[in-house]
Scaffold this motif. Structure first.
Motif, PDB file in Angstrom:
ATOM      1  N   LEU A  78      -8.455  -0.047  -4.967  1.00  0.00           N
ATOM      2  CA  LEU A  78      -8.232   1.331  -5.422  1.00  0.00           C
ATOM      3  C   LEU A  78      -6.991   1.418  -6.303  1.00  0.00           C
ATOM      4  CD1 LEU A  78      -9.097   3.070  -2.071  1.00  0.00           C
ATOM      5  CD2 LEU A  78     -10.260   3.529  -4.247  1.00  0.00           C
ATOM      6  N   SER A  79      -5.899   0.808  -5.864  1.00  0.00           N
ATOM      7  CA  SER A  79      -4.649   0.841  -6.631  1.00  0.00           C
ATOM      8  C   SER A  79      -4.822   0.189  -7.996  1.00  0.00           C
ATOM      9  CB  SER A  79      -3.531   0.150  -5.852  1.00  0.00           C
ATOM     10  OG  SER A  79      -3.257   0.852  -4.656  1.00  0.00           O
ATOM     11  N   ALA A  80      -5.492  -0.962  -8.022  1.00  0.00           N
ATOM     12  CA  ALA A  80      -5.706  -1.673  -9.283  1.00  0.00           C
ATOM     13  C   ALA A  80      -6.642  -0.917 -10.220  1.00  0.00           C
ATOM     14  CB  ALA A  80      -6.272  -3.061  -9.001  1.00  0.00           C
ATOM     15  N   SER A  81      -7.473  -0.040  -9.648  1.00  0.00           N
ATOM     16  CA  SER A  81      -8.451   0.709 -10.441  1.00  0.00           C
ATOM     17  C   SER A  81      -7.939   2.065 -10.908  1.00  0.00           C
ATOM     18  CB  SER A  81      -9.734   0.899  -9.628  1.00  0.00           C
ATOM     19  OG  SER A  81     -10.277  -0.355  -9.278  1.00  0.00           O
ATOM     20  N   GLY A  82      -6.699   2.413 -10.528  1.00  0.00           N
ATOM     21  CA  GLY A  82      -6.114   3.670 -10.991  1.00  0.00           C
ATOM     22  C   GLY A  82      -6.188   4.829 -10.026  1.00  0.00           C
ATOM     23  N   ALA A  83      -6.603   4.573  -8.782  1.00  0.00           N
ATOM     24  CA  ALA A  83      -6.623   5.643  -7.782  1.00  0.00           C
ATOM     25  C   ALA A  83      -5.204   5.909  -7.285  1.00  0.00           C
ATOM     26  CB  ALA A  83      -7.515   5.260  -6.604  1.00  0.00           C
ATOM     27  N   HIS A  84      -4.959   7.141  -6.850  1.00  0.00           N
ATOM     28  CA  HIS A  84      -3.682   7.522  -6.242  1.00  0.00           C
ATOM     29  C   HIS A  84      -3.863   7.507  -4.731  1.00  0.00           C
ATOM     30  CE1 HIS A  84      -0.075   9.715  -5.221  1.00  0.00           C
ATOM     31  NE2 HIS A  84      -0.812  10.638  -4.638  1.00  0.00           N
ATOM     32  N   ILE A  85      -3.063   6.734  -4.028  1.00  0.00           N
ATOM     33  CA  ILE A  85      -3.147   6.677  -2.568  1.00  0.00           C
ATOM     34  C   ILE A  85      -2.363   7.861  -2.022  1.00  0.00           C
ATOM     35  CG2 ILE A  85      -2.734   5.298  -0.499  1.00  0.00           C
ATOM     36  CD1 ILE A  85      -4.820   4.164  -2.614  1.00  0.00           C
ATOM     37  N   VAL A  86      -3.079   8.774  -1.395  1.00  0.00           N
ATOM     38  CA  VAL A  86      -2.489  10.009  -0.871  1.00  0.00           C
ATOM     39  C   VAL A  86      -1.827   9.762   0.476  1.00  0.00           C
ATOM     40  CG1 VAL A  86      -3.011  12.381  -0.137  1.00  0.00           C
ATOM     41  CG2 VAL A  86      -4.191  11.398  -2.123  1.00  0.00           C
ATOM     42  N   ALA A  87      -2.475   8.957   1.331  1.00  0.00           N
ATOM     43  CA  ALA A  87      -1.947   8.682   2.669  1.00  0.00           C
ATOM     44  C   ALA A  87      -2.493   7.354   3.171  1.00  0.00           C
ATOM     45  CB  ALA A  87      -2.334   9.799   3.626  1.00  0.00           C
ATOM     46  N   HIS A 102      -9.343   9.594  -6.516  1.00  0.00           N
ATOM     47  CA  HIS A 102      -9.848   8.843  -7.654  1.00  0.00           C
ATOM     48  C   HIS A 102      -9.329   9.470  -8.943  1.00  0.00           C
ATOM     49  CE1 HIS A 102     -13.536   7.180  -5.256  1.00  0.00           C
ATOM     50  NE2 HIS A 102     -12.395   6.951  -4.654  1.00  0.00           N
ATOM     51  N   PRO A 103      -9.348   8.734 -10.050  1.00  0.00           N
ATOM     52  CA  PRO A 103      -8.840   9.276 -11.318  1.00  0.00           C
ATOM     53  C   PRO A 103      -9.512  10.583 -11.747  1.00  0.00           C
ATOM     54  CG  PRO A 103      -9.098   6.904 -11.506  1.00  0.00           C
ATOM     55  CD  PRO A 103      -9.696   7.310 -10.176  1.00  0.00           C
ATOM     56  N   ASP A 104     -10.744  10.833 -11.280  1.00  0.00           N
ATOM     57  CA  ASP A 104     -11.441  12.079 -11.636  1.00  0.00           C
ATOM     58  C   ASP A 104     -11.072  13.249 -10.731  1.00  0.00           C
ATOM     59  OD1 ASP A 104     -12.747  11.479  -9.270  1.00  0.00           O
ATOM     60  OD2 ASP A 104     -14.670  11.061 -10.200  1.00  0.00           O
ATOM     61  N   GLY A 105     -10.187  13.008  -9.751  1.00  0.00           N
ATOM     62  CA  GLY A 105      -9.741  14.062  -8.849  1.00  0.00           C
ATOM     63  C   GLY A 105     -10.473  14.114  -7.521  1.00  0.00           C
ATOM     64  N   ALA A 106     -11.548  13.358  -7.368  1.00  0.00           N
ATOM     65  CA  ALA A 106     -12.283  13.332  -6.101  1.00  0.00           C
ATOM     66  C   ALA A 106     -11.438  12.617  -5.043  1.00  0.00           C
ATOM     67  CB  ALA A 106     -13.616  12.621  -6.274  1.00  0.00           C
ATOM     68  N   VAL A 107     -11.457  13.164  -3.815  1.00  0.00           N
ATOM     69  CA  VAL A 107     -10.658  12.611  -2.727  1.00  0.00           C
ATOM     70  C   VAL A 107     -11.604  12.057  -1.652  1.00  0.00           C
ATOM     71  CG1 VAL A 107      -8.935  13.116  -0.946  1.00  0.00           C
ATOM     72  CG2 VAL A 107      -8.800  14.251  -3.184  1.00  0.00           C
ATOM     73  N   PHE A 108     -11.339  10.812  -1.232  1.00  0.00           N
ATOM     74  CA  PHE A 108     -12.161  10.152  -0.232  1.00  0.00           C
ATOM     75  C   PHE A 108     -11.282   9.507   0.828  1.00  0.00           C
ATOM     76  CE2 PHE A 108     -14.715  10.185  -4.049  1.00  0.00           C
ATOM     77  CZ  PHE A 108     -15.954  10.599  -3.592  1.00  0.00           C
ATOM     78  N   GLU A 109     -11.817   9.421   2.025  1.00  0.00           N
ATOM     79  CA  GLU A 109     -11.187   8.666   3.104  1.00  0.00           C
ATOM     80  C   GLU A 109     -11.892   7.317   3.169  1.00  0.00           C
ATOM     81  OE1 GLU A 109     -10.256   9.093   7.845  1.00  0.00           O
ATOM     82  OE2 GLU A 109     -12.181   9.844   7.123  1.00  0.00           O
ATOM     83  N   TYR A 110     -11.123   6.252   3.281  1.00  0.00           N
ATOM     84  CA  TYR A 110     -11.657   4.897   3.456  1.00  0.00           C
ATOM     85  C   TYR A 110     -11.256   4.432   4.847  1.00  0.00           C
ATOM     86  CZ  TYR A 110     -12.637   4.813  -1.525  1.00  0.00           C
ATOM     87  OH  TYR A 110     -13.124   5.098  -2.771  1.00  0.00           O
TER      88      TYR A 110
END
Length: 119
Positions: A78-87, A102-110
């Motif tokens: 995720l980090s390498a792909s440009g996602a922002h880690i929220v928590a 994600h870069p498009d603003g979508a938020v997901f839990e992994y």
């Protein structure tokens, strides 16, 4: 990063009534836990959440929960792909999780099932 599946997040008013319905629907038994003042039941592919409206409002911002083999690997990808880690990553009763935007603003839990043993 290996994605194992997706869990549908459902905020409910009456957790007990909802658990009965979803157990019948899926043929699965609920796994229950508490997290941050929210009662949670995992039933099949559904994650039922009930609690104070202020807490649920935050939880509704997460589009879905994505099961992965390893949260650390997900973090790196995720980090390498440009996602922002929220928590996170942080331990949970069932393993570890992180929240990413994600870069498009979508938020997901992994989440993974790599439970850290307690001493």
């Amino acid at each position: 990063m290996e994605i194992l599946g997706t869990v549908l997040r459902v905020c409910v008013r009456d957790l007990e009534a909802s658990v009965v319905f979803y157990e019948r629907l899926t043929g699965s038994t609920a796994m229950r836990f508490e997290r941050g003042g929210v009662s949670v039941a995992s039933v099949g592919c559904f994650l039922l959440m009930s609690g104070p409206e202020a807490e649920l409002e935050v939880l509704r911002k997460v589009a879905a929960t994505i099961a992965v083999k390893d949260v650390d690997e997900a973090l790196a990808t995720l980090s390498a792909s440009g996602a922002h880690i929220v928590a996170g990553p942080v331990p949970t009763p069932a393993g570890r999780n992180l929240i990413a935007m994600h870069p498009d603003g979508a938020v997901f839990e992994y989440v993974d099932r790599n439970v850290t043993p307690t001493p």
